[in-house]
Design a protein around this motif. Structure first.
Motif, PDB file in Angstrom:
ATOM      1  N   TYR A  81       0.814  -1.215   0.000  1.00 37.34           N
ATOM      2  CA  TYR A  81       0.000   0.000   0.000  1.00 37.34           C
ATOM      3  C   TYR A  81       0.851   1.269   0.000  1.00 37.34           C
ATOM      4  O   TYR A  81       0.617   2.183  -0.790  1.00 37.34           O
ATOM      5  N   GLU A  82       1.839   1.331   0.878  1.00 34.47           N
ATOM      6  CA  GLU A  82       2.680   2.518   0.975  1.00 34.47           C
ATOM      7  C   GLU A  82       3.411   2.792  -0.336  1.00 34.47           C
ATOM      8  O   GLU A  82       3.571   3.949  -0.732  1.00 34.47           O
ATOM      9  N   GLU A  83       3.841   1.744  -1.016  1.00 33.87           N
ATOM     10  CA  GLU A  83       4.509   1.925  -2.305  1.00 33.87           C
ATOM     11  C   GLU A  83       3.544   2.493  -3.346  1.00 33.87           C
ATOM     12  O   GLU A  83       3.912   3.372  -4.125  1.00 33.87           O
ATOM     13  N   ARG A  84       2.302   2.001  -3.359  1.00 32.90           N
ATOM     14  CA  ARG A  84       1.305   2.526  -4.296  1.00 32.90           C
ATOM     15  C   ARG A  84       1.011   3.993  -4.006  1.00 32.90           C
ATOM     16  O   ARG A  84       0.863   4.807  -4.911  1.00 32.90           O
ATOM     17  N   VAL A  85       0.885   4.333  -2.724  1.00 30.04           N
ATOM     18  CA  VAL A  85       0.596   5.714  -2.340  1.00 30.04           C
ATOM     19  C   VAL A  85       1.716   6.634  -2.807  1.00 30.04           C
ATOM     20  O   VAL A  85       1.466   7.693  -3.380  1.00 30.04           O
ATOM     21  N   LYS A  86       2.951   6.248  -2.599  1.00 36.10           N
ATOM     22  CA  LYS A  86       4.079   7.071  -3.036  1.00 36.10           C
ATOM     23  C   LYS A  86       4.141   7.173  -4.559  1.00 36.10           C
ATOM     24  O   LYS A  86       4.402   8.233  -5.117  1.00 36.10           O
ATOM     25  N   ARG A  87       3.882   6.047  -5.235  1.00 42.26           N
ATOM     26  CA  ARG A  87       3.982   6.020  -6.686  1.00 42.26           C
ATOM     27  C   ARG A  87       2.891   6.863  -7.358  1.00 42.26           C
ATOM     28  O   ARG A  87       3.125   7.498  -8.368  1.00 42.26           O
ATOM     29  N   VAL A  88       1.703   6.888  -6.782  1.00 45.99           N
ATOM     30  CA  VAL A  88       0.593   7.614  -7.402  1.00 45.99           C
ATOM     31  C   VAL A  88       0.872   9.115  -7.481  1.00 45.99           C
ATOM     32  O   VAL A  88       0.403   9.787  -8.397  1.00 45.99           O
ATOM     33  N   LEU A  89       1.649   9.645  -6.555  1.00 46.96           N
ATOM     34  CA  LEU A  89       1.914  11.079  -6.518  1.00 46.96           C
ATOM     35  C   LEU A  89       2.540  11.614  -7.796  1.00 46.96           C
ATOM     36  O   LEU A  89       2.243  12.724  -8.220  1.00 46.96           O
ATOM     37  N   ASP A  90       3.403  10.834  -8.416  1.00 48.32           N
ATOM     38  CA  ASP A  90       4.111  11.302  -9.602  1.00 48.32           C
ATOM     39  C   ASP A  90       3.441  10.909 -10.919  1.00 48.32           C
ATOM     40  O   ASP A  90       3.935  11.248 -11.987  1.00 48.32           O
ATOM     41  N   LEU A  91       2.295  10.235 -10.834  1.00 46.79           N
ATOM     42  CA  LEU A  91       1.574   9.885 -12.056  1.00 46.79           C
ATOM     43  C   LEU A  91       0.953  11.120 -12.688  1.00 46.79           C
ATOM     44  O   LEU A  91       0.530  12.041 -11.985  1.00 46.79           O
ATOM     45  N   ASN A  92       0.854  11.119 -13.990  1.00 44.25           N
ATOM     46  CA  ASN A  92       0.114  12.162 -14.684  1.00 44.25           C
ATOM     47  C   ASN A  92      -1.359  11.998 -14.332  1.00 44.25           C
ATOM     48  O   ASN A  92      -1.871  10.880 -14.279  1.00 44.25           O
ATOM     49  N   VAL A  93      -2.037  13.095 -14.090  1.00 47.81           N
ATOM     50  CA  VAL A  93      -3.443  13.066 -13.697  1.00 47.81           C
ATOM     51  C   VAL A  93      -4.308  12.277 -14.682  1.00 47.81           C
ATOM     52  O   VAL A  93      -5.257  11.594 -14.288  1.00 47.81           O
ATOM     53  N   MET A  94      -3.974  12.308 -15.959  1.00 48.65           N
ATOM     54  CA  MET A  94      -4.777  11.635 -16.975  1.00 48.65           C
ATOM     55  C   MET A  94      -4.691  10.110 -16.875  1.00 48.65           C
ATOM     56  O   MET A  94      -5.518   9.406 -17.437  1.00 48.65           O
ATOM     57  N   THR A  95      -3.714   9.620 -16.126  1.00 49.25           N
ATOM     58  CA  THR A  95      -3.567   8.179 -15.945  1.00 49.25           C
ATOM     59  C   THR A  95      -4.752   7.588 -15.189  1.00 49.25           C
ATOM     60  O   THR A  95      -5.202   6.487 -15.489  1.00 49.25           O
ATOM     61  N   ILE A  96      -5.284   8.328 -14.221  1.00 47.26           N
ATOM     62  CA  ILE A  96      -6.379   7.784 -13.420  1.00 47.26           C
ATOM     63  C   ILE A  96      -7.666   8.601 -13.486  1.00 47.26           C
ATOM     64  O   ILE A  96      -8.695   8.149 -12.981  1.00 47.26           O
ATOM     65  N   ALA A  97      -7.642   9.764 -14.117  1.00 45.02           N
ATOM     66  CA  ALA A  97      -8.855  10.586 -14.229  1.00 45.02           C
ATOM     67  C   ALA A  97      -9.859   9.934 -15.178  1.00 45.02           C
ATOM     68  O   ALA A  97      -9.482   9.202 -16.090  1.00 45.02           O
ATOM     69  N   LYS A  98     -11.126  10.226 -14.961  1.00 45.29           N
ATOM     70  CA  LYS A  98     -12.178   9.744 -15.849  1.00 45.29           C
ATOM     71  C   LYS A  98     -12.240  10.640 -17.088  1.00 45.29           C
ATOM     72  O   LYS A  98     -12.382  11.852 -16.978  1.00 45.29           O
ATOM     73  N   LYS A  99     -12.143  10.008 -18.255  1.00 44.22           N
ATOM     74  CA  LYS A  99     -12.130  10.775 -19.501  1.00 44.22           C
ATOM     75  C   LYS A  99     -13.523  11.066 -20.032  1.00 44.22           C
ATOM     76  O   LYS A  99     -13.716  12.020 -20.766  1.00 44.22           O
ATOM     77  N   LYS A 100     -14.492  10.265 -19.664  1.00 44.15           N
ATOM     78  CA  LYS A 100     -15.875  10.524 -20.069  1.00 44.15           C
ATOM     79  C   LYS A 100     -16.518  11.375 -18.986  1.00 44.15           C
ATOM     80  O   LYS A 100     -16.955  10.856 -17.955  1.00 44.15           O
ATOM     81  N   VAL A 101     -16.555  12.672 -19.222  1.00 41.59           N
ATOM     82  CA  VAL A 101     -17.033  13.608 -18.217  1.00 41.59           C
ATOM     83  C   VAL A 101     -18.486  13.985 -18.508  1.00 41.59           C
ATOM     84  O   VAL A 101     -18.814  14.389 -19.617  1.00 41.59           O
ATOM     85  N   ILE A 102     -19.305  13.856 -17.501  1.00 38.29           N
ATOM     86  CA  ILE A 102     -20.681  14.323 -17.598  1.00 38.29           C
ATOM     87  C   ILE A 102     -20.646  15.806 -17.259  1.00 38.29           C
ATOM     88  O   ILE A 102     -20.121  16.205 -16.218  1.00 38.29           O
ATOM     89  N   LYS A 103     -21.195  16.620 -18.146  1.00 40.11           N
ATOM     90  CA  LYS A 103     -21.158  18.072 -17.971  1.00 40.11           C
ATOM     91  C   LYS A 103     -22.414  18.672 -18.566  1.00 40.11           C
ATOM     92  O   LYS A 103     -23.152  18.003 -19.286  1.00 40.11           O
ATOM     93  N   VAL A 104     -22.671  19.940 -18.251  1.00 40.46           N
ATOM     94  CA  VAL A 104     -23.841  20.629 -18.778  1.00 40.46           C
ATOM     95  C   VAL A 104     -23.446  21.989 -19.323  1.00 40.46           C
ATOM     96  O   VAL A 104     -22.411  22.552 -18.953  1.00 40.46           O
TER      97      VAL A 104
END
Length: 151
Positions: A81-104
């Motif tokens: 877990y600690e390794e994942r937490v540290k590793r996620v910090l340097d990921l590009n936001v687009m790696t885990i962000a949702k690309k299909k955005v509901i918007k109005v």
């Protein structure tokens, strides 16, 4: 009433080339739980929430269920877990962000905004004008504006 009448503006947001570290800093600084991700033209390209980060660091694929009941946990790899937490910090936001955005759009009726937030079970809804981010509406915004004159 329309979306533009109750939206919050300016919007806390991040750029598509930001890291998850920048997102988490924005969450902590402003006490928020999600932000739109925009490109250089301020167009919405994704959305990232605390839930997206939780799913990443929690490795949900490691959980297994029988119907709807949690059965157990198995370790898919040796990363803890600690390794994942540290590793996620340097990921590009687009790696885990949702690309299909509901918007109005800004002129969307508030009852449609309420239906989208309720039926899609989302907490915030980006508002755009001609494809450009101009505001955001939360569930709380809809509740406050819908009932304030009745209480």
């Amino acid at each position: 009433m329309r979306a533009q009448d109750i939206m919050i503006s300016p919007v806390y947001k991040v750029k598509e080339n930001d890291t998850v570290r920048a997102v988490i800093e924005r969450f902590m600084e402003h006490r928020i739980s999600g932000v739109p991700v925009v490109n250089d033209r301020n167009e919405i390209v994704a959305y990232i929430s605390d839930g997206d980060i939780m799913r990443y660091i929690g490795k949900q694929k490691d959980l297994f269920f029988d119907s709807v009941y949690y059965i157990g946990f198995f370790k898919a790899n040796d990363e803890d877990y600690e390794e994942r937490v540290k590793r996620v910090l340097d990921l590009n936001v687009m790696t885990i962000a949702k690309k299909k955005v509901i918007k109005v759009e800004v002129d969307e009726k508030i009852e449609n905004v309420a239906a989208i937030l309720g039926n899609r079970q989302i907490k915030k809804l980006p508002v755009e004008r001609s494809g450009v981010l101009v505001g955001i509406i939360s569930r709380g915004d809809v509740i406050r504006h819908s009932f304030q004159s009745l209480l």
